[in-house]
Design an enzyme around this catalytic site. Structure first.
Site, PDB file in Angstrom:
ATOM      1  CB  SER A 137     -32.465 -22.196 -25.024  1.00  0.00           C
ATOM      2  OG  SER A 137     -32.254 -23.231 -24.069  1.00  0.00           O
ATOM      3  CE1 TYR A 147     -29.932 -25.138 -29.108  1.00  0.00           C
ATOM      4  CE2 TYR A 147     -30.070 -24.921 -26.720  1.00  0.00           C
ATOM      5  CZ  TYR A 147     -30.683 -24.980 -27.956  1.00  0.00           C
ATOM      6  OH  TYR A 147     -32.051 -24.864 -28.039  1.00  0.00           O
TER       7      TYR A 147
END
Length: 255
Positions: A137, A147
């Protein structure tokens, strides 16, 4: 016929990979937790003439990861392309006393990637060919909690794996998408109301770009010129500025 194994292959970016690879003539091994959804997706691809195998697996459970790894190591029906896509948003804060959400996230998005990529890479190197795509990501280039930290690991791990595989015919790619039109954000309870329209990417376009970058021998794929420019700034700009931007994005989400 070439076989591709996709984790999280029934929704979001994983489903987009399944569509693209089936259209290119791949047979599929779809890995996901939802057996009913697996069956529905498999039936759809079989109706189009593809051979589809399903593996119901929760990648936070190590025994399930071992089953998927065993499939990747199977030389009788070899997997020539692995897409490690399974993942989810992590809402827990780094300061939270309860680390269970972090533990599960690391099992699925770090340990499973490590185990499955390793199993695939060993089998592919022995056979003399193969491809591995790890879905990372753009969040890994900024500083927005667990994350971001996890996806930074995925990108660096993929680059490191490419170093170990140098000289072989096994290619690896870290796909680093930004905001993608999927159900990912809704399922994770992430607010997207303030995200500019220009930052959204279509999942099928994302996958097409990733597969093109793979054939070009690239190790990191960042979709669209907009995100390439933003990530260039994130990688080369002052870290204090990145932390400031990350605080603003995080604050907007909380509001």
């Amino acid at each position: 016929m070439a076989v591709a194994l996709i984790t999280g292959g029934t929704s979001g970016i994983g489903a987009a990979f399944a569509r693209a690879l089936a259209a290119r003539g791949f047979d599929l091994v779809l890995v996901a937790r939802d057996e009913q959804r697996l069956a529905a997706e498999a039936a759809r691809y079989r109706a189009g003439g593809r051979r589809v195998e399903t593996l119901s697996a929760d990648l936070s459970v190590r025994a399930d990861v071992a089953r998927v790894a065993a499939r990747l190591a199977d030389s009788a029906d070899p997997v020539v392309l692995l897409v490690n896509n399974a993942g989810f948003s992590v809402g827990a804060r780094l300061l939270d006393a309860d680390t269970a959400p972090h533990d599960r996230a690391m099992e699925v998005m770090i340990r499973a990637v490590l185990v499955l990529s390793g199993a695939a890479a060993r089998a592919m190197r022995t056979r003399g060919r193969g491809d591995i795509i790890n879905v990372s990501s753009t969040a890994g280039f900024i500083t927005m909690g667990a994350y971001s930290a996890i996806k930074a690991w995925v990108t660096t791990y993929t680059e490191s794996l490419a170093v170990e595989l140098h000289g072989s015919a096994v290619r690896v790619l870290a796909l680093c998408p930004g905001w993608v039109h999927t159900e990912f954000h809704v399922r994770g309870g992430v607010s997207v109301s303030g995200i500019p329209r220009a930052l959204w990417v279509d999942a099928d376009t994302l996958v097409a770009d990733a597969l093109r970058d793979l054939t070009r021998g690239r190790v990191i794929s960042v979709p669209t010129l907009r995100y390439k420019a933003l990530i260039f700034l994130a990688r080369h700009g002052p870290r204090a500025g990145i932390r400031s931007v990350s605080r603003r994005i995080s604050g907007g989400r909380e509001r």
